[in-house]
Design a protein around this motif. Structure first.
Motif, PDB file in Angstrom:
ATOM      1  N   ILE A  84       0.836  -1.189   0.000  1.00 39.72           N
ATOM      2  CA  ILE A  84       0.000   0.000   0.000  1.00 39.72           C
ATOM      3  C   ILE A  84       0.870   1.238   0.000  1.00 39.72           C
ATOM      4  O   ILE A  84       1.798   1.363   0.803  1.00 39.72           O
ATOM      5  CB  ILE A  84      -0.937   0.012   1.222  1.00 39.72           C
ATOM      6  CG1 ILE A  84      -1.864  -1.195   1.166  1.00 39.72           C
ATOM      7  CG2 ILE A  84      -1.723   1.309   1.294  1.00 39.72           C
ATOM      8  CD1 ILE A  84      -2.690  -1.399   2.401  1.00 39.72           C
ATOM      9  N   ASP A  85       0.568   2.166  -0.885  1.00 42.13           N
ATOM     10  CA  ASP A  85       1.226   3.466  -0.913  1.00 42.13           C
ATOM     11  C   ASP A  85       0.157   4.491  -0.570  1.00 42.13           C
ATOM     12  O   ASP A  85      -0.742   4.758  -1.364  1.00 42.13           O
ATOM     13  CB  ASP A  85       1.822   3.746  -2.292  1.00 42.13           C
ATOM     14  CG  ASP A  85       2.521   5.092  -2.354  1.00 42.13           C
ATOM     15  OD1 ASP A  85       2.508   5.844  -1.360  1.00 42.13           O
ATOM     16  OD2 ASP A  85       3.071   5.408  -3.424  1.00 42.13           O
ATOM     17  N   TYR A  86       0.240   5.044   0.634  1.00 35.93           N
ATOM     18  CA  TYR A  86      -0.778   5.979   1.087  1.00 35.93           C
ATOM     19  C   TYR A  86      -0.680   7.340   0.393  1.00 35.93           C
ATOM     20  O   TYR A  86      -1.596   8.136   0.480  1.00 35.93           O
ATOM     21  CB  TYR A  86      -0.696   6.153   2.607  1.00 35.93           C
ATOM     22  CG  TYR A  86      -1.169   4.925   3.346  1.00 35.93           C
ATOM     23  CD1 TYR A  86      -2.516   4.663   3.504  1.00 35.93           C
ATOM     24  CD2 TYR A  86      -0.260   4.018   3.874  1.00 35.93           C
ATOM     25  CE1 TYR A  86      -2.958   3.529   4.171  1.00 35.93           C
ATOM     26  CE2 TYR A  86      -0.681   2.888   4.549  1.00 35.93           C
ATOM     27  CZ  TYR A  86      -2.037   2.644   4.688  1.00 35.93           C
ATOM     28  OH  TYR A  86      -2.466   1.530   5.347  1.00 35.93           O
ATOM     29  N   GLY A  87       0.421   7.609  -0.285  1.00 39.06           N
ATOM     30  CA  GLY A  87       0.559   8.854  -1.037  1.00 39.06           C
ATOM     31  C   GLY A  87       0.511  10.095  -0.163  1.00 39.06           C
ATOM     32  O   GLY A  87      -0.089  11.095  -0.544  1.00 39.06           O
ATOM     33  N   HIS A  88       1.149  10.036   0.985  1.00 33.85           N
ATOM     34  CA  HIS A  88       1.157  11.194   1.869  1.00 33.85           C
ATOM     35  C   HIS A  88       1.789  12.395   1.171  1.00 33.85           C
ATOM     36  O   HIS A  88       2.777  12.254   0.454  1.00 33.85           O
ATOM     37  CB  HIS A  88       1.945  10.898   3.145  1.00 33.85           C
ATOM     38  CG  HIS A  88       1.346   9.822   3.982  1.00 33.85           C
ATOM     39  ND1 HIS A  88       0.126   9.945   4.590  1.00 33.85           N
ATOM     40  CD2 HIS A  88       1.796   8.594   4.320  1.00 33.85           C
ATOM     41  CE1 HIS A  88      -0.147   8.850   5.265  1.00 33.85           C
ATOM     42  NE2 HIS A  88       0.849   8.001   5.117  1.00 33.85           N
ATOM     43  N   THR A  89       1.220  13.554   1.403  1.00 38.98           N
ATOM     44  CA  THR A  89       1.755  14.766   0.783  1.00 38.98           C
ATOM     45  C   THR A  89       2.801  15.441   1.663  1.00 38.98           C
ATOM     46  O   THR A  89       3.643  16.169   1.163  1.00 38.98           O
ATOM     47  CB  THR A  89       0.625  15.764   0.481  1.00 38.98           C
ATOM     48  OG1 THR A  89      -0.096  16.038   1.690  1.00 38.98           O
ATOM     49  CG2 THR A  89      -0.322  15.209  -0.567  1.00 38.98           C
ATOM     50  N   SER A  90       2.747  15.209   2.977  1.00 44.24           N
ATOM     51  CA  SER A  90       3.732  15.837   3.856  1.00 44.24           C
ATOM     52  C   SER A  90       4.995  14.972   3.941  1.00 44.24           C
ATOM     53  O   SER A  90       4.964  13.777   3.690  1.00 44.24           O
ATOM     54  CB  SER A  90       3.148  16.048   5.257  1.00 44.24           C
ATOM     55  OG  SER A  90       2.892  14.814   5.878  1.00 44.24           O
ATOM     56  N   LYS A  91       6.073  15.597   4.281  1.00 40.91           N
ATOM     57  CA  LYS A  91       7.369  14.918   4.433  1.00 40.91           C
ATOM     58  C   LYS A  91       7.933  15.247   5.813  1.00 40.91           C
ATOM     59  O   LYS A  91       8.821  16.072   5.959  1.00 40.91           O
ATOM     60  CB  LYS A  91       8.360  15.377   3.344  1.00 40.91           C
ATOM     61  CG  LYS A  91       7.950  15.047   1.931  1.00 40.91           C
ATOM     62  CD  LYS A  91       8.121  13.585   1.650  1.00 40.91           C
ATOM     63  CE  LYS A  91       7.824  13.273   0.200  1.00 40.91           C
ATOM     64  NZ  LYS A  91       7.794  11.876  -0.074  1.00 40.91           N
ATOM     65  N   PRO A  92       7.411  14.598   6.874  1.00 36.75           N
ATOM     66  CA  PRO A  92       7.875  14.907   8.222  1.00 36.75           C
ATOM     67  C   PRO A  92       9.337  14.511   8.436  1.00 36.75           C
ATOM     68  O   PRO A  92       9.839  13.596   7.797  1.00 36.75           O
ATOM     69  CB  PRO A  92       6.950  14.088   9.116  1.00 36.75           C
ATOM     70  CG  PRO A  92       6.493  12.960   8.254  1.00 36.75           C
ATOM     71  CD  PRO A  92       6.429  13.510   6.859  1.00 36.75           C
ATOM     72  N   LEU A  93       9.980  15.222   9.363  1.00 39.03           N
ATOM     73  CA  LEU A  93      11.360  14.892   9.711  1.00 39.03           C
ATOM     74  C   LEU A  93      11.380  13.619  10.554  1.00 39.03           C
ATOM     75  O   LEU A  93      10.627  13.486  11.513  1.00 39.03           O
ATOM     76  CB  LEU A  93      11.998  16.043  10.497  1.00 39.03           C
ATOM     77  CG  LEU A  93      13.439  15.831  10.956  1.00 39.03           C
ATOM     78  CD1 LEU A  93      14.372  15.699   9.751  1.00 39.03           C
ATOM     79  CD2 LEU A  93      13.883  16.968  11.859  1.00 39.03           C
ATOM     80  N   VAL A  94      12.254  12.696  10.191  1.00 34.02           N
ATOM     81  CA  VAL A  94      12.422  11.445  10.922  1.00 34.02           C
ATOM     82  C   VAL A  94      13.800  11.472  11.581  1.00 34.02           C
ATOM     83  O   VAL A  94      14.809  11.733  10.920  1.00 34.02           O
ATOM     84  CB  VAL A  94      12.317  10.220   9.981  1.00 34.02           C
ATOM     85  CG1 VAL A  94      12.551   8.931  10.752  1.00 34.02           C
ATOM     86  CG2 VAL A  94      10.971  10.198   9.282  1.00 34.02           C
ATOM     87  N   SER A  95      13.841  11.223  12.881  1.00 33.71           N
ATOM     88  CA  SER A  95      15.099  11.124  13.610  1.00 33.71           C
ATOM     89  C   SER A  95      15.465   9.653  13.718  1.00 33.71           C
ATOM     90  O   SER A  95      14.762   8.878  14.366  1.00 33.71           O
ATOM     91  CB  SER A  95      14.958  11.726  15.012  1.00 33.71           C
ATOM     92  OG  SER A  95      14.684  13.104  14.937  1.00 33.71           O
ATOM     93  N   VAL A  96      16.564   9.274  13.077  1.00 30.20           N
ATOM     94  CA  VAL A  96      17.047   7.891  13.096  1.00 30.20           C
ATOM     95  C   VAL A  96      18.097   7.794  14.197  1.00 30.20           C
ATOM     96  O   VAL A  96      19.144   8.431  14.117  1.00 30.20           O
ATOM     97  CB  VAL A  96      17.645   7.493  11.727  1.00 30.20           C
ATOM     98  CG1 VAL A  96      18.140   6.058  11.769  1.00 30.20           C
ATOM     99  CG2 VAL A  96      16.632   7.697  10.616  1.00 30.20           C
ATOM    100  N   ILE A  97      17.805   6.996  15.213  1.00 26.18           N
ATOM    101  CA  ILE A  97      18.680   6.858  16.375  1.00 26.18           C
ATOM    102  C   ILE A  97      19.443   5.532  16.268  1.00 26.18           C
ATOM    103  O   ILE A  97      18.828   4.476  16.149  1.00 26.18           O
ATOM    104  CB  ILE A  97      17.859   6.903  17.681  1.00 26.18           C
ATOM    105  CG1 ILE A  97      17.173   8.269  17.806  1.00 26.18           C
ATOM    106  CG2 ILE A  97      18.743   6.603  18.893  1.00 26.18           C
ATOM    107  CD1 ILE A  97      16.185   8.352  18.955  1.00 26.18           C
ATOM    108  N   ILE A  98      20.779   5.629  16.293  1.00 30.92           N
ATOM    109  CA  ILE A  98      21.633   4.450  16.168  1.00 30.92           C
ATOM    110  C   ILE A  98      22.566   4.374  17.376  1.00 30.92           C
ATOM    111  O   ILE A  98      23.577   5.063  17.425  1.00 30.92           O
ATOM    112  CB  ILE A  98      22.468   4.485  14.868  1.00 30.92           C
ATOM    113  CG1 ILE A  98      21.587   4.704  13.644  1.00 30.92           C
ATOM    114  CG2 ILE A  98      23.304   3.219  14.734  1.00 30.92           C
ATOM    115  CD1 ILE A  98      22.361   4.969  12.359  1.00 30.92           C
TER     116      ILE A  98
END
Length: 122
Positions: free
Chosen positions: A8-22
């Motif tokens: 499924i591709d929900y086709g979101h229009t927003s591009k929220p910032l994602v914090s990748v924690i390693i």
């Protein structure tokens, strides 16, 4: 795509910032592979990487993390956690420093193989 499976591709229009924690300690080859593939192969570009060093002891790991920190890259931050290992505490510490709308906890032994992985997770 395999028969009988759907994506499924929900086709979101927003591009929220994602914090990748390693979280990491030593294990430099694994960490380098994780960070390199994350930067090179991720098509979704609105993310930051927070590498949490749990008091690395090897000279190679310390030098690499110090060098990365000195580069002052907008997308990558090196955080220092000089306390005994506690996975939850390490991630909570990083979460308090994160700027993202979403948090993604990623092990340092992970490698990115598909460019749309982060889009799919969002």
């Amino acid at each position: 795509m395999l028969p009988g499976r759907y994506q499924i591709d929900y086709g979101h229009t927003s591009k929220p910032l994602v914090s990748v924690i390693i979280p990491t300690k030593d294990q430099l080859p694994m960490l380098q592979r994780c960070v390199d593939t994350l930067i090179e192969k991720t098509s979704y570009q609105n993310f930051e990487v927070l590498i949490v060093d749990n008091d690395s002891e090897t000279a190679e790991a310390r030098a690499w993390l110090d060098g990365l920190e000195k580069m002052r890259l907008a997308k990558i931050k090196v955080l220092r956690y000089p306390y005994p290992f506690n996975y939850s505490a390490i991630n909570n510490f990083a979460a308090s420093q994160a700027s993202g709308d979403y948090l993604l906890l990623l092990n340092n032994d992970t490698a990115i193989i598909k460019d749309d992985w982060l889009d799919s997770m969002l």
